[in-house]
Design a protein around this motif. Structure first.
Motif, PDB file in Angstrom:
ATOM      1  N   GLU A 330       0.834  -1.374  -0.009  1.00 53.25           N
ATOM      2  CA  GLU A 330      -0.021   0.010   0.096  1.00 53.25           C
ATOM      3  C   GLU A 330       0.845   1.288   0.038  1.00 53.25           C
ATOM      4  OE1 GLU A 330      -0.464  -2.712   1.711  1.00 53.25           O
ATOM      5  OE2 GLU A 330      -2.397  -3.369   1.591  1.00 53.25           O
ATOM      6  N   ILE A 331       1.795   1.398   0.920  1.00 51.41           N
ATOM      7  CA  ILE A 331       2.864   2.280   0.756  1.00 51.41           C
ATOM      8  C   ILE A 331       3.579   2.684  -0.514  1.00 51.41           C
ATOM      9  CG2 ILE A 331       4.886   3.375   1.942  1.00 51.41           C
ATOM     10  CD1 ILE A 331       4.054   2.272   4.558  1.00 51.41           C
ATOM     11  N   GLN A 332       3.852   1.458  -1.190  1.00 49.54           N
ATOM     12  CA  GLN A 332       4.493   1.785  -2.539  1.00 49.54           C
ATOM     13  C   GLN A 332       3.602   2.232  -3.455  1.00 49.54           C
ATOM     14  OE1 GLN A 332       7.979   1.101  -3.091  1.00 49.54           O
ATOM     15  NE2 GLN A 332       7.213   1.853  -5.033  1.00 49.54           N
ATOM     16  N   GLU A 333       2.309   1.796  -3.401  1.00 49.54           N
ATOM     17  CA  GLU A 333       1.255   2.229  -4.344  1.00 49.54           C
ATOM     18  C   GLU A 333       1.161   4.018  -4.136  1.00 49.54           C
ATOM     19  OE1 GLU A 333      -2.246   0.153  -3.410  1.00 49.54           O
ATOM     20  OE2 GLU A 333      -1.941  -1.328  -5.146  1.00 49.54           O
ATOM     21  N   VAL A 334       1.434   4.158  -3.000  1.00 50.42           N
ATOM     22  CA  VAL A 334       1.242   5.787  -2.566  1.00 50.42           C
ATOM     23  C   VAL A 334       2.284   6.513  -3.336  1.00 50.42           C
ATOM     24  CG1 VAL A 334       1.290   7.447  -0.794  1.00 50.42           C
ATOM     25  CG2 VAL A 334      -0.337   5.591  -0.362  1.00 50.42           C
ATOM     26  N   ALA A 335       3.357   5.628  -3.227  1.00 52.58           N
ATOM     27  CA  ALA A 335       4.829   6.443  -3.504  1.00 52.58           C
ATOM     28  C   ALA A 335       4.625   6.355  -5.153  1.00 52.58           C
ATOM     29  CB  ALA A 335       5.914   5.548  -3.244  1.00 52.58           C
ATOM     30  N   ASP A 336       4.186   5.353  -5.825  1.00 49.79           N
ATOM     31  CA  ASP A 336       4.110   5.391  -7.180  1.00 49.79           C
ATOM     32  C   ASP A 336       2.997   6.422  -7.720  1.00 49.79           C
ATOM     33  OD1 ASP A 336       4.344   1.786  -7.597  1.00 49.79           O
ATOM     34  OD2 ASP A 336       5.785   3.313  -7.330  1.00 49.79           O
ATOM     35  N   ALA A 337       1.981   6.683  -6.919  1.00 49.96           N
ATOM     36  CA  ALA A 337       0.807   7.727  -7.132  1.00 49.96           C
ATOM     37  C   ALA A 337       1.465   9.182  -7.177  1.00 49.96           C
ATOM     38  CB  ALA A 337      -0.309   7.453  -6.505  1.00 49.96           C
ATOM     39  N   LEU A 338       2.383   9.245  -6.282  1.00 51.14           N
ATOM     40  CA  LEU A 338       2.946  10.560  -5.996  1.00 51.14           C
ATOM     41  C   LEU A 338       3.919  11.049  -7.134  1.00 51.14           C
ATOM     42  CD1 LEU A 338       3.882  10.786  -2.529  1.00 51.14           C
ATOM     43  CD2 LEU A 338       2.315  11.955  -3.339  1.00 51.14           C
ATOM     44  N   ILE A 339       4.417  10.157  -7.903  1.00 50.46           N
ATOM     45  CA  ILE A 339       5.228   9.996  -9.062  1.00 50.46           C
ATOM     46  C   ILE A 339       4.402  10.170 -10.296  1.00 50.46           C
ATOM     47  CG2 ILE A 339       7.128   9.018 -10.753  1.00 50.46           C
ATOM     48  CD1 ILE A 339       8.273   7.519  -8.245  1.00 50.46           C
ATOM     49  N   GLU A 343       3.891  13.580 -13.314  1.00 54.13           N
ATOM     50  CA  GLU A 343       3.774  13.483 -14.724  1.00 54.13           C
ATOM     51  C   GLU A 343       2.369  13.633 -15.351  1.00 54.13           C
ATOM     52  OE1 GLU A 343       4.994   9.291 -14.914  1.00 54.13           O
ATOM     53  OE2 GLU A 343       6.887   9.640 -14.719  1.00 54.13           O
ATOM     54  N   GLN A 344       1.298  13.728 -14.883  1.00 48.58           N
ATOM     55  CA  GLN A 344       0.251  13.894 -15.028  1.00 48.58           C
ATOM     56  C   GLN A 344      -0.416  15.316 -15.354  1.00 48.58           C
ATOM     57  OE1 GLN A 344      -1.874  11.297 -16.151  1.00 48.58           O
ATOM     58  NE2 GLN A 344      -3.471  12.759 -16.790  1.00 48.58           N
ATOM     59  N   ARG A 345       0.391  15.964 -14.437  1.00 49.40           N
ATOM     60  CA  ARG A 345      -0.080  17.280 -14.261  1.00 49.40           C
ATOM     61  C   ARG A 345       0.089  18.311 -15.938  1.00 49.40           C
ATOM     62  NH1 ARG A 345       3.359  20.930 -10.320  1.00 49.40           N
ATOM     63  NH2 ARG A 345       2.464  19.642  -9.150  1.00 49.40           N
ATOM     64  N   SER A 346       1.305  17.742 -16.501  1.00 41.78           N
ATOM     65  CA  SER A 346       1.546  18.337 -17.622  1.00 41.78           C
ATOM     66  C   SER A 346       0.744  17.988 -18.982  1.00 41.78           C
ATOM     67  CB  SER A 346       2.879  18.093 -18.251  1.00 41.78           C
ATOM     68  OG  SER A 346       2.992  16.636 -18.384  1.00 41.78           O
ATOM     69  N   ARG A 347      -0.201  16.877 -18.595  1.00 42.79           N
ATOM     70  CA  ARG A 347      -1.106  16.190 -19.851  1.00 42.79           C
ATOM     71  C   ARG A 347      -2.638  16.806 -19.474  1.00 42.79           C
ATOM     72  NH1 ARG A 347       2.252  11.655 -18.867  1.00 42.79           N
ATOM     73  NH2 ARG A 347       0.507  10.898 -17.605  1.00 42.79           N
ATOM     74  N   ASP A 348      -2.767  17.392 -18.260  1.00 44.80           N
ATOM     75  CA  ASP A 348      -4.306  17.695 -17.972  1.00 44.80           C
ATOM     76  C   ASP A 348      -4.836  18.568 -18.794  1.00 44.80           C
ATOM     77  OD1 ASP A 348      -4.185  15.803 -15.896  1.00 44.80           O
ATOM     78  OD2 ASP A 348      -3.856  17.523 -14.071  1.00 44.80           O
ATOM     79  N   GLU A 349      -4.315  19.758 -19.382  1.00 46.58           N
ATOM     80  CA  GLU A 349      -4.814  20.830 -19.964  1.00 46.58           C
ATOM     81  C   GLU A 349      -5.153  19.975 -21.451  1.00 46.58           C
ATOM     82  OE1 GLU A 349      -5.634  23.728 -19.114  1.00 46.58           O
ATOM     83  OE2 GLU A 349      -5.040  23.437 -17.299  1.00 46.58           O
ATOM     84  N   ALA A 350      -4.354  19.433 -22.315  1.00 48.06           N
ATOM     85  CA  ALA A 350      -4.800  18.886 -23.310  1.00 48.06           C
ATOM     86  C   ALA A 350      -5.922  17.764 -23.306  1.00 48.06           C
ATOM     87  CB  ALA A 350      -3.507  17.972 -24.060  1.00 48.06           C
ATOM     88  N   GLU A 351      -5.857  17.034 -22.153  1.00 51.68           N
ATOM     89  CA  GLU A 351      -6.991  16.047 -21.936  1.00 51.68           C
ATOM     90  C   GLU A 351      -8.342  16.647 -21.753  1.00 51.68           C
ATOM     91  OE1 GLU A 351      -8.658  12.305 -21.647  1.00 51.68           O
ATOM     92  OE2 GLU A 351      -6.654  12.860 -22.367  1.00 51.68           O
ATOM     93  N   ARG A 352      -8.307  17.805 -20.921  1.00 52.06           N
ATOM     94  CA  ARG A 352      -9.648  18.637 -20.825  1.00 52.06           C
ATOM     95  C   ARG A 352     -10.027  19.221 -21.931  1.00 52.06           C
ATOM     96  NH1 ARG A 352      -7.443  22.235 -17.905  1.00 52.06           N
ATOM     97  NH2 ARG A 352      -7.499  21.030 -15.879  1.00 52.06           N
ATOM     98  N   GLU A 353      -9.413  19.603 -23.156  1.00 56.09           N
ATOM     99  CA  GLU A 353      -9.715  19.891 -24.314  1.00 56.09           C
ATOM    100  C   GLU A 353     -10.485  18.809 -25.325  1.00 56.09           C
ATOM    101  OE1 GLU A 353     -10.214  23.060 -25.503  1.00 56.09           O
ATOM    102  OE2 GLU A 353      -9.611  23.957 -23.608  1.00 56.09           O
TER     103      GLU A 353
END
Length: 930
Positions: A330-339, A343-353
């Motif tokens: 479970e802790i490793q999943e949280v760590a992976d989610a943080l990483i 990476e997801q932040r940069s793709r959010d704007e294009a996905e929203r359009e």
């Protein structure tokens, strides 16, 4: 809010988990101990019951042997020497019997196998059970007593009955060792103590030191337990050797004897305590290991959680977090989610359009789907309004045109498999008429793809678009080309109409002046509309077929009822002179033909019962059975049923065993129909049971229900037949001789009549040759028992004469009935048709007329009307009219009584009933037979 560390939370969690577990563990251990004790009580009580059953079995076996010996023919002849020799041989085969004794009802010893025959100075060793048997006339087992020679013995007594009278009392004196043998065969552990006590609480057998304690009373503790628990129970006692025991007792309802089984208390408690210790130790060990594991896990979680905190702070600053891999999933999943979050932040704007564009497309598709669903819903509502094919076709046209296409065509396959033009529709009525004229004279070949005939033959859809006039060159079929050019065809989509696996025809949507094209959605919509239209058309066809089948069924049912009525009439007409001839033969006392008369009477009664069963089934099928409900005693019903079946039962070697309750049992019902139910079951048992096999009729009360049970030891019922045994015309396999006879109607009538009384009937059998049992269950009436209604006394007519006009086209019946009436003192004039009867009135004025209904030319109803209106009879007292006919339905009786007749009698009618009816109508005195 005060923060609390993870380690402290785990500590609280462990404590919170351990305390309830400890409490529940204590409760569980206590419940386990109680459960073990209750299990020991149940096991010991079941063993006591089983041992009591074994003792009862030994005593019942003795009773059965004595009952067989009681049927010896030497007792009928009072040949005591022969019976003495037979009894000696029986005693020789039963080593545990001391003797067989025969007493007369006064108590005198008639025969004793332990002494020479003729010894007269012997007395009854145990008179109490002897007196009880004389009163009850039922087999019983007496208490153990010492005999003439000082030996302990158990008297087993059965009555010897002849013609319902007690002739002798037959007694077998058993050695108590026989009971000891029964106990020893049960293989009870050596340290257990088993004792058997007779009805006087004297010890008959004991598994330990039997001879020492034989005849003695129970131990004091056992006496108290027996007094406290009644027929059966479990409790602590002490043995005669002072051992502590857990004792179970069971008292036999047959003999009144008591079986007691004592289990050493140490054996019971040792198993309970071992289970409790094992259970408690496991709970304590689990609690200890759980606490250690909880503290270790809490320690291993704190370190990686700190790293997660630092990584989250870095993500907030916009940095990519760096984390050490953790072995906690479970802790490793949280760590992976943080990483991944970084990476997801940069793709959010294009996905929203992209999502906004998809949402606009989905909204357009949803609107289109909504319109499509509305159209389908509208189609379903329109199709459901009518079951007429014409209305369904109009509904198809209104949906397709102009919403989807400019034209709509439907062709349907007729009953002969030919394709017929059913619908051609356009929104313009003038174009509709033009199109109808075209399709009537143009018929495209079934080999041409896209034609209506092709779609029906192949079961396939077809889509085509055209750009006239050049693309019409693709059409090779001349009729199809002519039609396309005439309407300016631009596109068409044809789909077969298939419902329930059957092709009903084809539907075509056509585009012309609108220049529209068919999209994939349009084609899908047309396919769904075609499926619903096909189902609606098939429903209309099925409805028409059902209406036709119903009309045919009603006609067949009416014909069947008329046939059964005519069958009853035609069967009863020839039976009438036979019954009358038998009556005359009986009055003349011709003893040399008595046997032949009885045979004819039985066969005539059998034919009459078959006719009545057929007509009963007809009335049941039409719901015409009417019950005359009243309060009636079941005992009276059983007596009446036995009386009805006496002609069949009296030929049996072994009579019917009847067991009726002494207290009145009352139900609400029709006494005649209830007697018919029981009589049908008894007749059924007699037909399929050898004359020397057992048939029993018993009545017992179960709560607020009374059970009437007819049981036999006959041919039984096959397992595959048992679920259908109450169906009409159902019978088991019979030989070519059909000795059992019948039409398979009796049990079906039983089920219907029982259901009409709010009851149930069931059948049970272990298979072929194993007998059968039928159980009728009826609700008991709640009010107090009604008194028995005495049967009406048989009346004999003392005729003082009278003038009788007898009209019957059956010459034999008329001649024989004339002899009966003349013999009874009447002046009789006979006619065989209506005109002859009316002509006889010139010189003969009758007081009463017996008229057949089925007369040639002028039927009995018309003749009765003319007799009532004849002026030659108006000056006399009213003429009495009796319908004497083979038509026996309720409808026939009601019609007769409503059309001039005073009484309605069904052929064949018993002479006594006919004469008593005539005497009542003519006012002659009736003398009651003594």
């Amino acid at each position: 809010m005060r923060s609390v560390g993870l380690r402290r939370r785990f500590a609280v969690l462990v404590v919170a988990a351990i305390l309830p577990l400890a409490v529940m563990s204590g409760v569980g251990i206590y419940a386990l101990v109680q459960q073990q004790r209750e299990q020991a009580d149940r096991s010991s009580l079941e063993l006591a019951r089983a041992l009591g059953t074994a003792v009862d079995g030994e005593l019942r076996s003795t009773v059965a042997i004595l009952e067989g010996l009681a049927t010896a023919s030497s007792l009928d002849d009072a040949d005591m020497d022969e019976f003495y020799r037979v009894s000696q041989r029986v005693v020789a085969t039963r080593p545990q019997w001391r003797a067989i004794i025969l007493h007369d009802p006064s108590g005198k010893v008639v025969m004793h196998t332990g002494y020479p025959q003729g010894r007269a100075d012997l007395a009854i060793a145990e008179p109490g059970s002897f007196d009880q048997l004389v009163r009850s006339r039922q087999p019983l087992v007496g208490p153990m007593r010492r005999g003439q020679r000082g030996e302990q013995g158990i008297p087993v007594r059965v009555p010897v009955l002849r013609d319902g009278n007690l002739r002798y009392v037959l007694t077998a004196v058993m050695n108590p060792d026989a009971i000891v043998d029964v106990v020893s065969h049960q293989k009870v552990p050596d340290d257990w103590i088993v004792s058997v006590f007779d009805i006087k609480s004297a010890r008959v057998a004991r598994s330990r030191e039997h001879a020492k304690y034989l005849g003695g009373p129970p131990a004091p503790g056992l006496q108290r337990l027996m007094a406290a628990v009644g027929d059966e129970g479990v409790g602590p006692t002490y043995a005669l050797e002072s051992d502590a025991l857990l004792t179970a007792i069971s008292r036999s309802k047959f003999t009144g004897w008591t079986v007691a089984i004592g289990i050493p208390t140490a054996n019971v408690d040792s198993g309970v305590y071992r289970s409790a210790i094992a259970y408690g130790s496991g709970i304590l060990l689990s609690m200890l290991l759980g606490g250690v594991a909880a503290f270790a896990i809490a320690r291993s979680i704190n370190r990686p959680i700190g790293e997660l905190r630092r990584a989250a702070q870095a993500l907030g600053r916009g940095d990519m977090p760096a984390l050490t891999p953790s072995d906690i999933h479970e802790i490793q999943e949280v760590a992976d989610a943080l990483i991944v979050a970084g990476e997801q932040r940069s793709r959010d704007e294009a996905e929203r359009e992209r999502l906004l564009a998809a949402e606009r497309n989905a909204r357009g598709g949803a609107e289109h789907a909504r319109r499509r669903l509305e159209m389908l819903a509208s189609a379903g509502a329109v199709f459901s309004r009518s079951l007429q094919p014409h209305a369904t076709l109009e509904a198809i046209a209104s949906i397709v045109v102009p919403n989807i296409a400019d034209w709509c065509r439907v062709d349907l396959v007729d009953a002969e498999g030919k394709l017929q033009r059913a619908l051609t529709h356009h929104s313009d009525p003038q174009k509709t008429r033009f199109g109808q004229e075209l399709v009537q004279r143009l018929h495209a070949s079934s080999e041409t793809p896209g034609s209506m005939a092709w779609a029906v033959a192949t079961g396939r859809s077809h889509l085509a678009h055209f750009d006239p006039p050049n693309e019409f060159d693709r059409i090779r079929d001349r009729d199809l080309l002519t039609f396309a050019q005439a309407i300016g065809l631009r596109a068409y989509f044809i789909v077969p109409l298939v419902a329930r696996g059957r092709t009903l025809g084809a539907m075509a949507a056509l585009q012309s002046e609108s220049d529209r094209q068919f999209s994939e959605d349009d084609c899908a919509l047309l396919v769904e509309l075609a499926q619903r239209a096909a189902l609606a058309l098939d429903n209309a066809r099925l409805y028409a077929d059902a209406q036709s089948a119903r009309s045919q069924s009603e006609t067949a049912n009416r014909v069947k009822d008329e046939f059964l009525a005519m069958l009853g009439h035609e069967l009863r007409n020839p039976l009438a002179p036979i019954v009358t001839a038998l009556h005359l033969m009986a009055r003349r006392g011709a003893q040399e033909s008595a046997m032949e008369r009885r045979i004819i009477e039985r066969q005539v009664a059998h034919l009459m019962r078959l006719v009545d069963d057929l007509l009963d089934v007809s009335r049941i099928a039409r719901g015409k059975i009417q019950l005359s409900m009243e309060r009636v005693r079941i005992q009276s019903v059983a007596d009446r049923a036995l009386e009805l079946t006496q002609p069949m039962l009296e030929r049996r070697v072994l009579p019917v065993a009847v067991d009726l309750p002494k207290e009145p049992v009352v139900v609400n019902g029709d006494p005649v129909r209830l007697a018919q139910v029981v009589a049908n079951l008894l007749n059924n048992a007699a037909k399929f049971t050898p004359s020397d096999a057992r048939i029993a009729l018993s009545v017992r009360v179960d709560g607020d229900v009374v059970e009437i049970v007819v049981e036999d030891g006959g041919s039984g019922i096959a397992p595959d037949l048992l679920p259908r045994v109450f169906d009409l015309f159902t019978q088991g396999e019979q030989g070519m001789d059909r000795h059992a006879g019948g039409l398979g109607l009796g049990l079906a009538i039983v089920k219907t009549l029982v259901s009409m009384h709010g009851g149930t009937v069931s059948a049970a059998s272990e298979g072929i040759g194993r007998g059968a049992m039928f159980t009728v269950r009826l609700p008991i009436a709640q009010e107090a028992a009604a008194p028995d209604v005495a049967s009406a006394p048989t009346a004999s007519v003392d005729s003082h004469g009278g003038r009788i006009l007898l009209v019957d086209d059956n010459v034999d019946a008329a001649q024989l009935l004339e002899v009966v009436l003349v013999d009874a003192g009447y002046d009789v004039r006979v006619a065989h048709d209506g005109p002859s009867a009316l002509a006889s009135l010139d010189g003969f004025v009758p007081d009463l007329a017996l008229l057949d209904i089925g007369l040639p030319g002028m039927d009995g109803y018309e003749l009765a009307s003319r007799l009532r209106a004849d002026p030659r009879l108006r000056s006399m007292k009213p003429l009495r009219l009796v319908a004497l006919t083979g038509y026996g339905r309720e409808h026939d009786r009601a019609r007769a009584l409503a059309t001039h007749f005073d009484e309605h009698l069904v052929k064949p009618v018993a002479a006594d009933l006919l004469l008593s009816t005539m005497a009542a109508l003519l006012g002659s005195p009736v003398a009651v037979a003594k």
